[in-house]
Design a protein around this motif. Structure first.
Motif, PDB file in Angstrom:
ATOM      1  N   THR A 183       0.580  -1.390  -0.040  1.00 29.89           N
ATOM      2  CA  THR A 183      -0.354  -0.428   0.008  1.00 29.89           C
ATOM      3  C   THR A 183       0.894   0.968   0.130  1.00 29.89           C
ATOM      4  OG1 THR A 183      -0.275  -0.298   2.617  1.00 29.89           O
ATOM      5  CG2 THR A 183      -2.057  -1.055   1.290  1.00 29.89           C
ATOM      6  N   GLY A 184      -0.021   1.964  -0.224  1.00 29.53           N
ATOM      7  CA  GLY A 184       0.985   3.832  -0.715  1.00 29.53           C
ATOM      8  C   GLY A 184       0.900   4.738  -1.613  1.00 29.53           C
ATOM      9  N   MET A 185       1.251   5.427  -1.365  1.00 30.34           N
ATOM     10  CA  MET A 185       1.626   6.116  -3.124  1.00 30.34           C
ATOM     11  C   MET A 185       2.545   5.908  -3.658  1.00 30.34           C
ATOM     12  SD  MET A 185       0.715  10.254  -3.400  1.00 30.34           S
ATOM     13  CE  MET A 185      -1.159   9.581  -3.732  1.00 30.34           C
ATOM     14  N   PHE A 186       2.410   5.192  -4.822  1.00 32.48           N
ATOM     15  CA  PHE A 186       4.569   5.208  -5.527  1.00 32.48           C
ATOM     16  C   PHE A 186       4.035   6.430  -6.770  1.00 32.48           C
ATOM     17  CE2 PHE A 186       2.908   1.141  -3.293  1.00 32.48           C
ATOM     18  CZ  PHE A 186       4.534   1.584  -2.680  1.00 32.48           C
ATOM     19  N   ILE A 187       5.673   7.157  -7.075  1.00 29.42           N
ATOM     20  CA  ILE A 187       5.968   8.183  -8.750  1.00 29.42           C
ATOM     21  C   ILE A 187       6.528   8.424  -9.089  1.00 29.42           C
ATOM     22  CG2 ILE A 187       4.959  10.418  -9.040  1.00 29.42           C
ATOM     23  CD1 ILE A 187       4.732  11.283  -6.251  1.00 29.42           C
ATOM     24  N   GLY A 188       6.422   7.784 -10.383  1.00 26.00           N
ATOM     25  CA  GLY A 188       7.549   7.599 -11.087  1.00 26.00           C
ATOM     26  C   GLY A 188       7.999   8.889 -12.368  1.00 26.00           C
ATOM     27  N   SER A 189       8.756   9.598 -12.180  1.00 25.35           N
ATOM     28  CA  SER A 189       9.335   9.786 -13.385  1.00 25.35           C
ATOM     29  C   SER A 189      10.450   9.734 -14.860  1.00 25.35           C
ATOM     30  CB  SER A 189       8.648  11.373 -13.109  1.00 25.35           C
ATOM     31  OG  SER A 189       9.709  11.273 -13.055  1.00 25.35           O
ATOM     32  N   TYR A 190      10.056  10.560 -15.694  1.00 24.38           N
ATOM     33  CA  TYR A 190      11.347  10.621 -16.820  1.00 24.38           C
ATOM     34  C   TYR A 190      11.282  11.739 -17.742  1.00 24.38           C
ATOM     35  CZ  TYR A 190      14.890   8.644 -19.901  1.00 24.38           C
ATOM     36  OH  TYR A 190      15.821   8.637 -21.148  1.00 24.38           O
ATOM     37  N   LEU A 191      12.676  12.747 -17.301  1.00 24.05           N
ATOM     38  CA  LEU A 191      12.635  13.232 -18.594  1.00 24.05           C
ATOM     39  C   LEU A 191      13.972  13.509 -19.596  1.00 24.05           C
ATOM     40  CD1 LEU A 191      11.147  16.103 -19.158  1.00 24.05           C
ATOM     41  CD2 LEU A 191      12.580  17.425 -17.152  1.00 24.05           C
ATOM     42  N   GLN A 192      13.564  13.542 -20.204  1.00 25.41           N
ATOM     43  CA  GLN A 192      15.223  13.350 -21.687  1.00 25.41           C
ATOM     44  C   GLN A 192      14.520  14.759 -22.751  1.00 25.41           C
ATOM     45  OE1 GLN A 192      16.545  10.414 -22.433  1.00 25.41           O
ATOM     46  NE2 GLN A 192      17.444  12.104 -23.948  1.00 25.41           N
ATOM     47  N   ALA A 193      16.123  14.775 -22.346  1.00 27.81           N
ATOM     48  CA  ALA A 193      16.548  16.288 -23.802  1.00 27.81           C
ATOM     49  C   ALA A 193      15.912  15.319 -25.156  1.00 27.81           C
ATOM     50  CB  ALA A 193      17.769  16.344 -23.284  1.00 27.81           C
ATOM     51  N   ILE A 194      15.769  15.898 -25.824  1.00 29.12           N
ATOM     52  CA  ILE A 194      15.770  15.793 -27.326  1.00 29.12           C
ATOM     53  C   ILE A 194      16.548  16.297 -28.596  1.00 29.12           C
ATOM     54  CG2 ILE A 194      13.970  15.124 -29.460  1.00 29.12           C
ATOM     55  CD1 ILE A 194      13.506  13.078 -26.868  1.00 29.12           C
ATOM     56  N   THR A 195      16.228  18.033 -27.921  1.00 24.82           N
ATOM     57  CA  THR A 195      17.100  19.038 -28.617  1.00 24.82           C
ATOM     58  C   THR A 195      18.156  19.119 -28.067  1.00 24.82           C
ATOM     59  OG1 THR A 195      15.951  20.304 -29.056  1.00 24.82           O
ATOM     60  CG2 THR A 195      15.713  18.789 -30.531  1.00 24.82           C
ATOM     61  N   PRO A 196      19.188  20.510 -27.546  1.00 26.96           N
ATOM     62  CA  PRO A 196      19.835  21.254 -26.795  1.00 26.96           C
ATOM     63  C   PRO A 196      19.082  22.262 -25.873  1.00 26.96           C
ATOM     64  CG  PRO A 196      20.989  21.239 -29.425  1.00 26.96           C
ATOM     65  CD  PRO A 196      20.035  20.049 -28.910  1.00 26.96           C
ATOM     66  N   ARG A 197      16.980  22.183 -26.680  1.00 27.45           N
ATOM     67  CA  ARG A 197      16.000  22.904 -26.011  1.00 27.45           C
ATOM     68  C   ARG A 197      15.124  22.755 -25.758  1.00 27.45           C
ATOM     69  NH1 ARG A 197      17.109  28.899 -27.106  1.00 27.45           N
ATOM     70  NH2 ARG A 197      19.527  28.779 -28.734  1.00 27.45           N
ATOM     71  N   LEU A 198      14.525  21.472 -26.374  1.00 25.85           N
ATOM     72  CA  LEU A 198      13.093  20.542 -25.901  1.00 25.85           C
ATOM     73  C   LEU A 198      13.745  19.707 -25.302  1.00 25.85           C
ATOM     74  CD1 LEU A 198      10.329  20.437 -26.780  1.00 25.85           C
ATOM     75  CD2 LEU A 198      10.962  19.464 -28.308  1.00 25.85           C
ATOM     76  N   SER A 199      12.967  19.259 -24.492  1.00 26.58           N
ATOM     77  CA  SER A 199      12.879  17.859 -23.403  1.00 26.58           C
ATOM     78  C   SER A 199      11.538  17.671 -23.184  1.00 26.58           C
ATOM     79  CB  SER A 199      13.531  18.775 -21.739  1.00 26.58           C
ATOM     80  OG  SER A 199      14.932  19.237 -21.820  1.00 26.58           O
ATOM     81  N   ILE A 200      11.093  16.445 -23.975  1.00 24.69           N
ATOM     82  CA  ILE A 200       9.566  15.675 -23.235  1.00 24.69           C
ATOM     83  C   ILE A 200      10.054  14.869 -21.538  1.00 24.69           C
ATOM     84  CG2 ILE A 200       9.130  16.241 -25.364  1.00 24.69           C
ATOM     85  CD1 ILE A 200       9.503  12.933 -26.429  1.00 24.69           C
ATOM     86  N   GLY A 201       8.921  14.318 -21.461  1.00 23.35           N
ATOM     87  CA  GLY A 201       8.709  13.507 -20.391  1.00 23.35           C
ATOM     88  C   GLY A 201       7.851  12.477 -19.883  1.00 23.35           C
ATOM     89  N   MET A 202       7.752  12.333 -19.027  1.00 27.65           N
ATOM     90  CA  MET A 202       5.752  11.639 -18.829  1.00 27.65           C
ATOM     91  C   MET A 202       5.768  10.859 -16.907  1.00 27.65           C
ATOM     92  SD  MET A 202       5.074   8.064 -20.295  1.00 27.65           S
ATOM     93  CE  MET A 202       4.355   7.528 -19.129  1.00 27.65           C
ATOM     94  N   GLU A 203       5.303  11.107 -16.119  1.00 33.32           N
ATOM     95  CA  GLU A 203       5.079  10.811 -14.811  1.00 33.32           C
ATOM     96  C   GLU A 203       4.042  10.086 -14.611  1.00 33.32           C
ATOM     97  OE1 GLU A 203       5.638  13.558 -11.213  1.00 33.32           O
ATOM     98  OE2 GLU A 203       3.850  13.975 -11.923  1.00 33.32           O
ATOM     99  N   GLY A 204       4.251   8.533 -14.009  1.00 28.12           N
ATOM    100  CA  GLY A 204       2.958   7.915 -13.433  1.00 28.12           C
ATOM    101  C   GLY A 204       3.310   7.782 -12.397  1.00 28.12           C
ATOM    102  N   VAL A 205       1.858   7.640 -11.749  1.00 26.52           N
ATOM    103  CA  VAL A 205       1.469   8.151 -10.688  1.00 26.52           C
ATOM    104  C   VAL A 205       0.237   6.802  -9.788  1.00 26.52           C
ATOM    105  CG1 VAL A 205      -0.152   9.454  -8.286  1.00 26.52           C
ATOM    106  CG2 VAL A 205       1.497  10.691  -9.881  1.00 26.52           C
ATOM    107  N   LEU A 206       1.350   5.732  -8.764  1.00 32.49           N
ATOM    108  CA  LEU A 206      -0.220   4.460  -8.115  1.00 32.49           C
ATOM    109  C   LEU A 206      -0.074   4.722  -6.909  1.00 32.49           C
ATOM    110  CD1 LEU A 206      -1.654   2.568  -9.379  1.00 32.49           C
ATOM    111  CD2 LEU A 206       1.117   0.863  -8.992  1.00 32.49           C
ATOM    112  N   GLN A 207      -1.461   4.537  -6.897  1.00 32.52           N
ATOM    113  CA  GLN A 207      -1.819   4.753  -5.277  1.00 32.52           C
ATOM    114  C   GLN A 207      -2.807   3.200  -5.058  1.00 32.52           C
ATOM    115  OE1 GLN A 207      -4.304   8.418  -4.466  1.00 32.52           O
ATOM    116  NE2 GLN A 207      -4.110   7.785  -1.870  1.00 32.52           N
TER     117      GLN A 207
END
Length: 378
Positions: free
Chosen positions: A199-223
């Motif tokens: 039980t509990g709350m679990f958060i995982g995230s990942y952020l990736q640089a695509i170009t020297p200016r642009l970065s994209i990522g995602m975050e998942g939350v499981l409670q």
């Protein structure tokens, strides 16, 4: 006329260009030995991808948690505004290892305790911080840099029951892995196996640089609450674009939420930021009895001015709330902070005044000239 001797049979030397250089040899990654056709193809593809990735010159984009830190933490009054009177006495004993204590007294505030004691110890790889209030609430933080790329961040809070609430405890365990052009984080809040399962709350995230200016990522939350209740999950997508003197970021929640931030540096001493938060409730059909989908949104505009010995912040939002904070250094050991907030919708106002005194002896001043201060993993 003198005769010139001619030597037959001697080879003339061939000129050699000493300016020519051979291509550098990469000794850090020697060419792999050919063992298997399929494995060699996979390795060649992987190495070619890594070479193209390194040629882009990407840098680490930070974490999803701090994707809008320039606006939320630098410009806005988040976690900085207060009300009532407050006095802080700080004493530093050493700069390496870093060791300091703080005494804080407050009056006229419903959120701040009358007395707070804080102690901090840190090196380049460890940070230990503990805080104890006069109402018996306790909080502690422990950060450890196990590797230049791996950092552990643990915290704990204990709140006794009072008239404001029933109290409780919270434990947070976080791990951050920092790569050359990405950051991966895993965070768990109040994990437990005592209720027949995890039980509990679990958060995982990942952020990736695509170009020297642009970065994209995602975050998942499981409670996963206790009591036999089913788990709840949510996924959000994030993007960040960094210009010459501005940064824009956005986060999209799949269950119906959108947050966008824009930060811009107008001059060397002036920064401004805009944050828009939109919530689309009722889209899942769970609250159809409430009249269907509703839209709620808040827009906040803030500015930060840095003077020679003071910093002024101001912000206003679409809900009729306006606030400001002035932090001024009267003398090197004395700092005065003034905070004000007015809510036109609730017809309420808050004022706060704080005085902070930093006490440091002559031995500490001598350490600053001889020893580099510690940089704990905050």
């Amino acid at each position: 006329m003198a005769a010139v001797p001619i030597t037959l049979g001697e080879k003339q030397p061939i000129p050699i260009d000493t300016t020519a250089t051979l291509p550098p040899l990469d000794v850090t990654r020697p060419p792999p030995q050919r063992t298997n056709a399929v494995l060699d193809t996979v390795l060649d593809t992987y190495h070619a991808f890594q070479d193209r990735r390194a040629a882009l010159g990407l840098s680490n984009p930070g974490t999803v948690d701090n994707i809008a830190a320039e606006v939320q933490r630098s410009v806005f009054l988040t976690n900085q505004t207060f009300s009532g009177l407050r006095a802080e006495l700080n004493k530093s004993f050493s700069i390496y290892p870093l060791f300091q204590i703080s005494h804080a007294f407050s009056a006229g505030s419903q959120l701040l305790s009358p007395y707070t004691f804080l102690a901090l110890y840190g090196t380049n790889n460890i940070l230990c911080q503990a805080q104890l209030d006069s109402d018996a609430s306790f909080s502690a933080r422990f950060n450890a840099r196990l590797h230049p790329r791996l950092t552990l961040k643990h915290s704990m809070q204990i709140q006794p029951p009072s008239g404001m609430g029933p109290g409780g405890a919270q434990v947070s365990l976080e791990q951050d892995y920092t790569g050359d052009d990405f950051t991966a984080s895993l965070k768990s809040i109040n994990p437990s196996l005592l209720e027949g399962g995890l039980t509990g709350m679990f958060i995982g995230s990942y952020l990736q640089a695509i170009t020297p200016r642009l970065s994209i990522g995602m975050e998942g939350v499981l409670q996963k609450p206790g009591g036999g209740m089913g788990p709840e999950a949510a996924i959000s997508y994030a993007a960040r674009y960094k210009g010459e003197d501005w940064i824009a970021s956005a986060q999209l929640l799949t269950q119906g939420g959108l947050q966008g931030s824009y930060w811009r540096k107008l001059t060397d001493k002036v920064e401004t930021g805009v944050d828009v938060n939109l919530q689309f409730t009722g889209l899942s059909g769970a609250n159809a009895m409430m009249g269907g989908a509703r839209k709620e949104g808040t827009a906040t505009l803030g500015a930060k001015y840095e003077f020679s010995r003071s910093i002024f912040r101001a912000q206003v939002d679409s809900q009729g709330k306006i606030g400001c904070l002035l932090d001024k250094v009267i003398a090197p050991p004395v700092r005065v902070t003034f905070a004000g907030e007015m809510d036109h919708v609730k017809n309420s106002a808050k004022l706060g005044l704080a005085v902070s005194i930093e006490a440091s002896g002559e031995d500490l001043m001598e350490q600053q000239d001889k020893i580099s201060p510690a940089s704990p993993p905050f």
